[in-house]
Scaffold this active site. Structure first.
Site, short mmCIF file in Angstrom:
data_model
loop_
_atom_site.label_atom_id
_atom_site.label_comp_id
_atom_site.label_asym_id
_atom_site.label_seq_id
_atom_site.Cartn_x
_atom_site.Cartn_y
_atom_site.Cartn_z
N CYS A 283 -30.82 16.69 -34.86
CA CYS A 283 -30.28 16.98 -33.52
C CYS A 283 -31.12 18.01 -32.76
O CYS A 283 -31.25 17.93 -31.55
CB CYS A 283 -28.86 17.48 -33.65
SG CYS A 283 -28.73 18.80 -34.85
N GLU A 457 -22.05 27.26 -35.85
CA GLU A 457 -21.88 27.08 -37.29
C GLU A 457 -22.77 28.10 -38.00
O GLU A 457 -23.68 28.68 -37.41
CB GLU A 457 -22.25 25.65 -37.70
CG GLU A 457 -21.33 24.63 -37.06
CD GLU A 457 -21.24 23.31 -37.80
OE1 GLU A 457 -22.24 22.56 -37.78
OE2 GLU A 457 -20.18 23.02 -38.38
P1 NDP Z 1 -21.34 9.87 -32.96
O1 NDP Z 1 -20.99 10.79 -31.85
O2 NDP Z 1 -21.40 8.44 -32.70
O3 NDP Z 1 -20.28 10.06 -34.15
C1 NDP Z 1 -20.02 11.31 -34.73
C2 NDP Z 1 -18.74 11.23 -35.54
O4 NDP Z 1 -17.61 11.14 -34.68
C3 NDP Z 1 -18.67 10.01 -36.45
O5 NDP Z 1 -18.04 10.35 -37.66
C4 NDP Z 1 -17.84 9.06 -35.62
O6 NDP Z 1 -17.23 8.05 -36.38
C5 NDP Z 1 -16.83 10.01 -35.02
N1 NDP Z 1 -16.16 9.53 -33.81
C6 NDP Z 1 -16.58 8.60 -32.92
N2 NDP Z 1 -15.69 8.48 -31.91
C7 NDP Z 1 -14.68 9.36 -32.16
C8 NDP Z 1 -13.47 9.71 -31.47
N3 NDP Z 1 -13.11 9.15 -30.32
N4 NDP Z 1 -12.68 10.66 -32.03
C9 NDP Z 1 -13.03 11.27 -33.19
N5 NDP Z 1 -14.16 10.97 -33.87
C10 NDP Z 1 -14.98 10.04 -33.36
O7 NDP Z 1 -22.69 10.44 -33.55
P2 NDP Z 1 -23.64 9.80 -34.66
O8 NDP Z 1 -22.90 9.66 -35.94
O9 NDP Z 1 -24.30 8.62 -34.07
O10 NDP Z 1 -24.69 10.98 -34.88
C11 NDP Z 1 -25.76 11.19 -34.05
C12 NDP Z 1 -25.46 12.26 -33.02
O11 NDP Z 1 -25.07 13.46 -33.65
C13 NDP Z 1 -26.67 12.60 -32.18
O12 NDP Z 1 -26.34 12.61 -30.82
C14 NDP Z 1 -27.06 13.99 -32.63
O13 NDP Z 1 -27.69 14.75 -31.68
C15 NDP Z 1 -25.76 14.56 -33.05
N6 NDP Z 1 -25.99 15.57 -34.06
C16 NDP Z 1 -25.80 16.88 -33.71
C17 NDP Z 1 -26.04 17.88 -34.62
C18 NDP Z 1 -25.79 19.30 -34.26
O14 NDP Z 1 -25.54 20.09 -35.15
N7 NDP Z 1 -25.80 19.70 -33.02
C19 NDP Z 1 -26.53 17.60 -35.96
C20 NDP Z 1 -26.68 16.19 -36.23
C21 NDP Z 1 -26.42 15.23 -35.29
P3 NDP Z 1 -18.03 6.70 -36.72
O15 NDP Z 1 -19.47 6.90 -36.42
O16 NDP Z 1 -17.77 6.52 -38.15
O17 NDP Z 1 -17.43 5.66 -35.85
#
Ligand code: NDP
Length: 483
Positions: A283, A457
């Site tokens: 990220c 965090e």
């Molecule tokens: P998503 O935003 O698609 O998903 C993140 C999590 O949220 C998943 O477990 C997902 O479930 C869940 N989720 C999705 N919709 C909802 C909802 N409406 N309510 C509650 N939970 C929900 O991200 P990605 O998994 O694709 O990860 C990539 C993203 O994460 C990138 O944008 C990256 O920048 C960010 N990221 C940020 C970091 C940081 O520390 N700032 C570190 C690592 C990544 P599911 O996917 O199972 O449907």
């Protein structure tokens, strides 16, 4: 490798419920299905919430030292099993063993060790007042915390959220990304083996709907999400409607600024680390690489030479240092941005193609002549795509670096220390790096500004986000009243 034995881990044990929708776990290096878990049904969610609520109060009544001892024991077990956990992390994410052996279970263990150590020093303060009266504050647990994870660092994220939550006396329900559901289950297993009472750290599977059900449950006190900005908006809004505490670790499009007095070799190393580690799925990556005009050609030449040294292949082979994308979907996103880069007029310097054969591999890709308005300079790609932009002077690059809705991280390479600190002062970012990139030790706060997030965090700051203050006023003399 010992795989988790069921989909969920609740109340200290593995639990299966095949009534939930099946989720196939795919090994990104081959596309093979290696496991199947089932999404949490409403019964599973209820079981997890009730188990957590039943366990939390007694946990909060232990001394911090007693809670911390459990976390530190878990850290020791995690380090002992580092290889086994690294193999699982590699199957879950496709990241090469040359990374997972050194970064994932180890940084998770760091979090357990660090917050285990801090647990005994979570205290309030004494506030003397007039006439011998005084007050004190208590730093209390929030109650039930929900952690929702992204797929790039499943073991680390499970512990970056779980360790401070437990240290403060909370219970946690963690929902991993459906793309990488396995690793958090092992974290839960190890915590129980280390002596964590049943019900305090539960893992349940599911897609966004399961996450959303947890976020909107009135019995949940806090939500910590690592994910994208669009998901963050939804989760934050849902949590706000019930006044829940939140931590949002979201996406970025971070600038990495390289001045012409910088050490070239170190700058190239920084840019490689900031764009291609974990196949670019980090990220805080510095994906907008601003290079001062005087060294642009030399930078691109050396970068290309160094990228030829990437060992792309089987992630289980420890000589591999560049693995596949986590999923076909993420691969397609990266390929679409490569096409946009070409169509919008950027110059492809190296890479740009999917690698033939099985698995979700794409070449490390560099575009030069990128301008600020191009899609690859504005939007988060989350893959191995580096955009190189050139600049003339400091004021100009500060304006351009900050012209984004994101603010997760920023980096500066320069030999001029005064300039480095001027830059850090001017850059809108939660984390800045000087002649370095992407360090994330547990002792240092991590998080973003602007759309990249809310809260921090790691470090002592995380304790503030997993606890709340109660103020207690103590009168020593008689009460006064108007009548
Ligand atoms: P998503 O935003 O698609 O998903 C993140 C999590 O949220 C998943 O477990 C997902 O479930 C869940 N989720 C999705 N919709 C909802 C909802 N409406 N309510 C509650 N939970 C929900 O991200 P990605 O998994 O694709 O990860 C990539 C993203 O994460 C990138 O944008 C990256 O920048 C960010 N990221 C940020 C970091 C940081 O520390 N700032 C570190 C690592 C990544 P599911 O996917 O199972 O449907």
């Amino acid at each position: 490798m010992t795989q988790p034995t069921a989909s969920h881990f609740i109340n200290g044990e593995y639990v299966e419920d095949t009534n939930g929708a099946p989720i196939d776990v795919i090994y990104p290096a081959t596309g093979a299905i290696i496991a199947r878990v089932y999404s949490a049904t409403s019964d599973i969610i209820e079981h997890a919430v009730n188990s957590a609520l039943n366990a939390q109060k007694a946990w909060a009544r232990l001394s911090g030292t007693e809670r911390g001892r459990v976390l530190q024991r878990a850290a020791i077990i995690m380090r002992e099993r580092n290889r086994e956990l690294s193999v699982l992390e590699t199957y879950d994410t496709g990241k090469p063993m040359s990374e997972t052996l050194y970064v994932d279970a180890t940084s998770a263990a760091d979090a357990l060790e660090y917050f285990g150590g801090l647990a005994g020093s979570i205290t309030g303060e004494h506030i003397p007042l007039s006439e011998g009266n005084w007050a004190y504050t208590r730093r209390e647990a929030l109650g039930l915390c929900v952690g929702i994870g992204a797929w790039n660092y499943p073991t680390q994220i499970a512990c970056w959220k779980g360790a401070p939550a437990l240290a403060c006396g909370n219970a946690m329900i963690f929902k991993p990304s459906e793309t990488t559901p396995l690793c958090a289950l092992k974290v839960a297993e190890i915590l129980v083996e280390a002596g964590l009472p049943a019900g305090l750290y539960n893992v349940i599977q599911g897609l966004g709907d399961v996450g959303a059900a947890l976020v909107s449950d009135p019995r949940v006190d806090k939500v910590s999400l690592t994910g994208s900005v669009p998901t963050g908006r939804k989760v934050y809004a849902a949590a706000a409607s019930q006044m829940k505490h939140v931590t949002m670790e979201l996406g970025g499009k971070s600038p990495l600024v390289i001045f012409d007095d910088a050490d070239l070799e170190n700058s190239v190393s920084g840019a490689i680390l900031a764009n291609f580690y974990s196949t670019g799925q980090v990220c805080s990556n510095g994906t907008r690489v601003f290079v001062q005009k005087g060294i642009l050609d030399a930078f691109l030449k050396r970068l290309t030479e160094r990228l030829d040294l990437a060992v792309i292949g089987d992630p289980q082979d420890e000589s591999t240092n560049f693995g596949p994308m986590v999923s076909e979907r993420q691969l397609d996103i990266v390929l679409s941005y490569i096409e946009k880069g070409k169509a919008e007029g950027a110059r492809l310097v190296t890479g740009g193609n999917r690698i033939a054969g099985v698995g979700y591999y794409v070449q490390p890709t560099v575009f030069a002549d990128v301008t600020d308005d191009m899609s690859i300079a504005r939007e988060e790609v989350f893959g191995p795509l580096m955009s190189v932009l050139s600049f003339e002077n400091e004021d100009e690059v500060i304006g351009r670096a900050n012209a984004t809705e994101f603010g997760l991280a920023a980096g500066v390479f320069t030999a001029d220390l005064s300039r480095a600190h001027r830059m850090v002062d001017a850059l809108d970012a939660g984390t800045c790096f000087i002649n370095s990139y992407n360090d994330a030790p547990v002792e240092v706060p991590f998080g973003g500004v602007k759309m990249s997030g809310v809260g921090r965090e790691n470090s002592k700051a995380a304790i503030l986000h997993y606890s709340q203050l109660k103020s207690v006023f103590v009168r020593m003399g008689d009460m006064e009243s108007p009548f």
